[in-house]
Design a protein around this motif. Structure first.
Motif, PDB file in Angstrom:
ATOM      1  N   ALA A 226      79.362  54.163 -29.375  1.00 11.14           N
ATOM      2  CA  ALA A 226      80.724  53.781 -29.754  1.00 11.14           C
ATOM      3  C   ALA A 226      81.754  54.591 -28.966  1.00 11.14           C
ATOM      4  O   ALA A 226      82.778  54.050 -28.512  1.00 11.14           O
ATOM      5  CB  ALA A 226      80.922  53.984 -31.250  1.00 11.14           C
ATOM      6  N   TYR A 227      81.479  55.873 -28.786  1.00 12.82           N
ATOM      7  CA  TYR A 227      82.381  56.760 -28.040  1.00 12.82           C
ATOM      8  C   TYR A 227      82.515  56.288 -26.594  1.00 12.82           C
ATOM      9  O   TYR A 227      83.614  56.106 -26.075  1.00 12.82           O
ATOM     10  CB  TYR A 227      81.828  58.185 -28.110  1.00 12.82           C
ATOM     11  CG  TYR A 227      82.678  59.238 -27.479  1.00 12.82           C
ATOM     12  CD1 TYR A 227      83.731  59.804 -28.184  1.00 12.82           C
ATOM     13  CD2 TYR A 227      82.431  59.695 -26.192  1.00 12.82           C
ATOM     14  CE1 TYR A 227      84.518  60.795 -27.617  1.00 12.82           C
ATOM     15  CE2 TYR A 227      83.206  60.673 -25.620  1.00 12.82           C
ATOM     16  CZ  TYR A 227      84.250  61.214 -26.334  1.00 12.82           C
ATOM     17  OH  TYR A 227      85.025  62.181 -25.763  1.00 12.82           O
ATOM     18  N   VAL A 228      81.378  56.071 -25.943  1.00 11.21           N
ATOM     19  CA  VAL A 228      81.395  55.652 -24.543  1.00 11.21           C
ATOM     20  C   VAL A 228      82.030  54.273 -24.400  1.00 11.21           C
ATOM     21  O   VAL A 228      82.819  54.034 -23.476  1.00 11.21           O
ATOM     22  CB  VAL A 228      79.959  55.664 -23.973  1.00 11.21           C
ATOM     23  CG1 VAL A 228      79.895  54.985 -22.615  1.00 11.21           C
ATOM     24  CG2 VAL A 228      79.452  57.092 -23.878  1.00 11.21           C
TER      25      VAL A 228
ATOM     26  N   PHE B  86      85.923  54.489 -24.512  1.00  9.50           N
ATOM     27  CA  PHE B  86      86.547  54.954 -23.276  1.00  9.50           C
ATOM     28  C   PHE B  86      86.352  53.960 -22.131  1.00  9.50           C
ATOM     29  O   PHE B  86      87.240  53.789 -21.296  1.00  9.50           O
ATOM     30  CB  PHE B  86      86.011  56.340 -22.900  1.00  9.50           C
ATOM     31  CG  PHE B  86      86.631  57.427 -23.721  1.00  9.50           C
ATOM     32  CD1 PHE B  86      87.855  57.957 -23.373  1.00  9.50           C
ATOM     33  CD2 PHE B  86      86.010  57.901 -24.861  1.00  9.50           C
ATOM     34  CE1 PHE B  86      88.445  58.942 -24.130  1.00  9.50           C
ATOM     35  CE2 PHE B  86      86.587  58.887 -25.621  1.00  9.50           C
ATOM     36  CZ  PHE B  86      87.812  59.408 -25.264  1.00  9.50           C
ATOM     37  N   TYR B  87      85.209  53.301 -22.092  1.00  8.83           N
ATOM     38  CA  TYR B  87      84.986  52.301 -21.052  1.00  8.83           C
ATOM     39  C   TYR B  87      85.975  51.144 -21.181  1.00  8.83           C
ATOM     40  O   TYR B  87      86.592  50.729 -20.193  1.00  8.83           O
ATOM     41  CB  TYR B  87      83.551  51.764 -21.130  1.00  8.83           C
ATOM     42  CG  TYR B  87      83.298  50.640 -20.158  1.00  8.83           C
ATOM     43  CD1 TYR B  87      83.108  50.899 -18.807  1.00  8.83           C
ATOM     44  CD2 TYR B  87      83.274  49.317 -20.598  1.00  8.83           C
ATOM     45  CE1 TYR B  87      82.890  49.864 -17.910  1.00  8.83           C
ATOM     46  CE2 TYR B  87      83.061  48.279 -19.708  1.00  8.83           C
ATOM     47  CZ  TYR B  87      82.874  48.555 -18.365  1.00  8.83           C
ATOM     48  OH  TYR B  87      82.666  47.528 -17.489  1.00  8.83           O
TER      49      TYR B  87
ATOM     50  N   ILE C 231      93.863  57.482 -23.023  1.00 14.25           N
ATOM     51  CA  ILE C 231      92.595  58.224 -23.004  1.00 14.25           C
ATOM     52  C   ILE C 231      92.803  59.642 -23.520  1.00 14.25           C
ATOM     53  O   ILE C 231      91.970  60.169 -24.263  1.00 14.25           O
ATOM     54  CB  ILE C 231      91.985  58.184 -21.590  1.00 14.25           C
ATOM     55  CG1 ILE C 231      91.477  56.762 -21.297  1.00 14.25           C
ATOM     56  CG2 ILE C 231      90.853  59.186 -21.451  1.00 14.25           C
ATOM     57  CD1 ILE C 231      90.969  56.550 -19.895  1.00 14.25           C
ATOM     58  N   SER C 232      93.910  60.267 -23.167  1.00 11.68           N
ATOM     59  CA  SER C 232      94.194  61.625 -23.655  1.00 11.68           C
ATOM     60  C   SER C 232      94.373  61.654 -25.163  1.00 11.68           C
ATOM     61  O   SER C 232      93.813  62.521 -25.847  1.00 11.68           O
ATOM     62  CB  SER C 232      95.460  62.169 -22.988  1.00 11.68           C
ATOM     63  OG  SER C 232      95.305  62.231 -21.603  1.00 11.68           O
ATOM     64  N   ILE C 233      95.143  60.723 -25.692  1.00 11.04           N
ATOM     65  CA  ILE C 233      95.365  60.665 -27.138  1.00 11.04           C
ATOM     66  C   ILE C 233      94.064  60.389 -27.877  1.00 11.04           C
ATOM     67  O   ILE C 233      93.779  60.972 -28.922  1.00 11.04           O
ATOM     68  CB  ILE C 233      96.434  59.594 -27.478  1.00 11.04           C
ATOM     69  CG1 ILE C 233      97.792  60.055 -26.999  1.00 11.04           C
ATOM     70  CG2 ILE C 233      96.458  59.287 -28.955  1.00 11.04           C
ATOM     71  CD1 ILE C 233      98.313  61.302 -27.674  1.00 11.04           C
ATOM     72  N   THR C 234      93.236  59.522 -27.310  1.00 11.53           N
ATOM     73  CA  THR C 234      91.961  59.212 -27.950  1.00 11.53           C
ATOM     74  C   THR C 234      91.046  60.430 -27.971  1.00 11.53           C
ATOM     75  O   THR C 234      90.374  60.693 -28.972  1.00 11.53           O
ATOM     76  CB  THR C 234      91.276  58.039 -27.228  1.00 11.53           C
ATOM     77  OG1 THR C 234      92.172  56.923 -27.239  1.00 11.53           O
ATOM     78  CG2 THR C 234      89.981  57.651 -27.895  1.00 11.53           C
ATOM     79  N   ALA C 235      91.021  61.195 -26.900  1.00  4.22           N
ATOM     80  CA  ALA C 235      90.189  62.403 -26.848  1.00  4.22           C
ATOM     81  C   ALA C 235      90.660  63.431 -27.869  1.00  4.22           C
ATOM     82  O   ALA C 235      89.846  64.046 -28.568  1.00  4.22           O
ATOM     83  CB  ALA C 235      90.211  62.989 -25.445  1.00  4.22           C
TER      84      ALA C 235
END
Length: 94
Positions: free
Chosen positions: A41-43, A46-47, A62-66
């Motif tokens: 789910a994580y990969v 981001f993909y 991507i930054s906010i998600t991390a």
């Protein structure tokens, strides 16, 4: 993947309350499966962001998600402590 993770939660909750597992290896297999689901789910998240977002929003998203992922993990760890203590106080708790 989220539905499969929900099924794992239900299985683990039943294991906590009814201790039906005949072997610790079965639990290890479920934990391994949960890790594969979580990693997938994580990969996948981001993909999909890298492919579907416009270039001017991609880095920010991507930054906010991390950061959100890290905050979610930290909050889950904090919630786990009182939850563990509450389960252990139940009749027949370990």
């Amino acid at each position: 993947m989220a539905v499969l993770q929900l099924i794992n939660v239900v299985i683990f909750l039943f294991e906590v309350f009814y201790s039906f597992s005949p072997s610790i290896w079965l639990i290890f297999a479920f934990v391994f499966w949960e890790g594969l689901l979580g990693g997938g789910a994580y990969v996948n998240t981001f993909y999909r962001m890298s492919k579907e977002l416009p270039p001017n929003r991609k880095a920010f998203a991507i930054s906010i998600t991390a950061v959100s992922d890290s905050v979610g993990i930290a909050l889950a760890g904090l919630v786990a402590i009182p939850t563990h203590n509450a389960i252990c106080r139940l009749p027949g708790g370990r």
